[in-house]
Scaffold this active site. Sequence first.
Site, PDB file in Angstrom:
ATOM      1  N   TRP A   1     -79.449  16.934 -41.207  1.00 12.05           N
ATOM      2  CA  TRP A   1     -78.072  17.035 -40.692  1.00 12.05           C
ATOM      3  C   TRP A   1     -78.178  17.349 -39.197  1.00 12.05           C
ATOM      4  O   TRP A   1     -78.873  18.295 -38.818  1.00 12.05           O
ATOM      5  CB  TRP A   1     -77.356  18.163 -41.451  1.00 12.05           C
ATOM      6  CG  TRP A   1     -75.958  18.458 -41.005  1.00 12.05           C
ATOM      7  CD1 TRP A   1     -74.960  17.555 -40.786  1.00 12.05           C
ATOM      8  CD2 TRP A   1     -75.391  19.752 -40.757  1.00 12.05           C
ATOM      9  NE1 TRP A   1     -73.809  18.211 -40.421  1.00 12.05           N
ATOM     10  CE2 TRP A   1     -74.046  19.561 -40.393  1.00 12.05           C
ATOM     11  CE3 TRP A   1     -75.891  21.052 -40.806  1.00 12.05           C
ATOM     12  CZ2 TRP A   1     -73.191  20.617 -40.075  1.00 12.05           C
ATOM     13  CZ3 TRP A   1     -75.055  22.104 -40.500  1.00 12.05           C
ATOM     14  CH2 TRP A   1     -73.707  21.881 -40.139  1.00 12.05           C
TER      15      TRP A   1
ATOM     16  N   ASP B   1     -80.627  25.430 -47.237  1.00  7.63           N
ATOM     17  CA  ASP B   1     -79.247  25.113 -46.891  1.00  7.63           C
ATOM     18  C   ASP B   1     -78.660  24.405 -48.109  1.00  7.63           C
ATOM     19  O   ASP B   1     -79.088  23.309 -48.459  1.00  7.63           O
ATOM     20  CB  ASP B   1     -79.212  24.202 -45.658  1.00  7.63           C
ATOM     21  CG  ASP B   1     -77.784  23.918 -45.214  1.00  7.63           C
ATOM     22  OD1 ASP B   1     -76.845  24.419 -45.857  1.00  7.63           O
ATOM     23  OD2 ASP B   1     -77.607  23.184 -44.218  1.00  7.63           O
TER      24      ASP B   1
ATOM     25  N   LYS C   1     -67.560  21.503 -49.582  1.00  7.75           N
ATOM     26  CA  LYS C   1     -67.571  20.293 -50.384  1.00  7.75           C
ATOM     27  C   LYS C   1     -67.270  20.574 -51.852  1.00  7.75           C
ATOM     28  O   LYS C   1     -66.397  19.949 -52.440  1.00  7.75           O
ATOM     29  CB  LYS C   1     -68.928  19.595 -50.244  1.00  7.75           C
ATOM     30  CG  LYS C   1     -69.012  18.621 -49.113  1.00  7.75           C
ATOM     31  CD  LYS C   1     -69.028  19.241 -47.728  1.00  7.75           C
ATOM     32  CE  LYS C   1     -70.322  19.932 -47.400  1.00  7.75           C
ATOM     33  NZ  LYS C   1     -70.370  20.410 -45.997  1.00  7.75           N
TER      34      LYS C   1
HETATM   35  N1  PLA Z   1     -75.383  21.837 -44.063  1.00  7.39           N
HETATM   36  C1  PLA Z   1     -75.403  20.528 -44.335  1.00  7.39           C
HETATM   37  C2  PLA Z   1     -76.659  19.924 -44.799  1.00  7.39           C
HETATM   38  C3  PLA Z   1     -74.232  19.760 -44.148  1.00  7.39           C
HETATM   39  O1  PLA Z   1     -74.283  18.463 -44.403  1.00  7.39           O
HETATM   40  C4  PLA Z   1     -73.059  20.363 -43.690  1.00  7.39           C
HETATM   41  C5  PLA Z   1     -71.801  19.571 -43.460  1.00  7.39           C
HETATM   42  C6  PLA Z   1     -73.092  21.747 -43.473  1.00  7.39           C
HETATM   43  C7  PLA Z   1     -74.273  22.446 -43.660  1.00  7.39           C
HETATM   44  C8  PLA Z   1     -71.937  22.526 -42.975  1.00  7.39           C
HETATM   45  O2  PLA Z   1     -70.803  22.466 -43.667  1.00  7.39           O
HETATM   46  P1  PLA Z   1     -69.692  23.570 -43.532  1.00  7.39           P
HETATM   47  O3  PLA Z   1     -69.983  24.389 -42.333  1.00  7.39           O
HETATM   48  O4  PLA Z   1     -68.433  22.825 -43.405  1.00  7.39           O
HETATM   49  O5  PLA Z   1     -69.807  24.350 -44.782  1.00  7.39           O
HETATM   50  N2  PLA Z   1     -71.946  18.221 -43.116  1.00  7.39           N
HETATM   51  C9  PLA Z   1     -70.793  17.324 -42.976  1.00  7.39           C
HETATM   52  C10 PLA Z   1     -69.778  17.797 -41.984  1.00  7.39           C
HETATM   53  C11 PLA Z   1     -70.083  17.193 -44.316  1.00  7.39           C
HETATM   54  C12 PLA Z   1     -70.292  18.209 -40.635  1.00  7.39           C
HETATM   55  O6  PLA Z   1     -71.083  17.471 -40.008  1.00  7.39           O
HETATM   56  O7  PLA Z   1     -69.892  19.297 -40.201  1.00  7.39           O
HETATM   57  C13 PLA Z   1     -71.363  15.959 -42.602  1.00  7.39           C
HETATM   58  O8  PLA Z   1     -70.573  14.999 -42.517  1.00  7.39           O
HETATM   59  O9  PLA Z   1     -72.586  15.837 -42.445  1.00  7.39           O
END
Ligand code: PLA
Length: 428
Positions: A158, A239, A275
């Site tokens: 991510w 995570d 989510k």
């Molecule tokens: N960790 C991972 C691996 C994630 O994909 C995301 C969210 C988070 C943490 C953090 O989410 P939160 O802080 O909202 O709980 N990833 C998303 C959104 C869904 C983003 O980029 O913020 C994504 O589209 O990858």
Amino acid sequence: MAMSSSLAAIRRRAVAPSPLAARARAMASLFGHVEPAPKDPILGVTEAFLADPSPDKVNVGVGAYRDDNGKPVVLDCVREAERRIAGNLNMEYLPMGGSIKMIEESLKLAYGEDSEFIKDKRIAAVQALSGTGACRLFADFQRRFLPDSQIYIPTPTWSNHHNIWRDAQVPQRTFTYYHPESRGLDFAGLMDDIKNAPNGSFFLLHACAHNPTGVDPTEEQWREISYQFKVKNHFPFFDMAYQGFASGDPERDARAIRIFLEDGHQIGCAQSYAKNMGLYGQRAGCLSILCEDEMQAVAVKSQLQQIARPMYSNPPVHGSLVVSIILNDPELKSLWLKEVKGMADRIIGMRKALRENLESLGSHLSWDHITNQIGMFCYSGMTPEQVDRLTNEYHIYMTRNGRISMAGVTTGNVAYLANAIHEVTKTK
Ligand code: PLA
């Protein structure tokens, strides 16, 4: 031509400093060196999508669940929890570490209902600003108390993981994770990198439904990873942003963590309800660190709170109420489990539909990975240029690494999406 003296006077007057204008100019130069920040690779996609007037547009960028009509979903269990909150509960500040009830319920989800570590009070845990906040709090803790440590982050990951540990000033290393040719796990490379890292290294692991690849180790592979971590005395930080989204069952999705616990590791864990409870904007999450004993856990928690206090003082109350009401009430909890499964199943159905559509269009490429991968995302293998074509020619918005958020695919848009993907991938 020389400037006439009267014109020069006017110019002088025009720029004669009024106190306000002078201040504005000083401000302007004070921040004159500030360049616009680059767009976020994920949230920037949403911005571009919103700005597109096309009626055909499709957003499969951010990982936000949609129903089959493409509409955001508020779960029934959440609506019911909100009914119970409204008019009954106050909105006082939570303690610095957040809601005790919400933390208790979160720990049961991650560590197991009957976890001995919970009973022995060995887990230092605080409510966090969703998964991002939990990661950041941990990164700040790591920097403060283990200033010489680094964090090993999977390739790919991510995108925000890199920002989080960068801003916490923890040096980053990467480890092998994905094998582009097989579109699967590069297990040998992963194991090598674990072995080659200095003893006692910190590793960031996705507990389930790896983002962006949708590729997780098997249970057997997790066991080997855990064993090697033990040999090397590495610290695993999980995570867990998608508990429930991989298999449809939060308990099953905690398997990797449970394996590490069985093997006697100390672990860290970031949990998010964005989510799996659809609480995206409520910023509800939890950070936990399994310590050696209760005394250590008390000390660690107090330090986590001290990091939180000057940053945001205490976490938001509404989401924590929703979470603790749902998880505390057996009926609401089983409704939640049903709804999580429903979301996971709809995504699995859309994987099948996307693959079938591509195959029936006569694509010469293999799309097996769409249904082999799990969780919210399909790591399609499309190039940034192909993604650009999807956006420019078809108004389909996704991250340039080729990640498709399957949560945004619906019965209504899957054929359009498949056709566009086929068009941009049929010639090199
Ligand atoms: N960790 C991972 C691996 C994630 O994909 C995301 C969210 C988070 C943490 C953090 O989410 P939160 O802080 O909202 O709980 N990833 C998303 C959104 C869904 C983003 O980029 O913020 C994504 O589209 O990858």
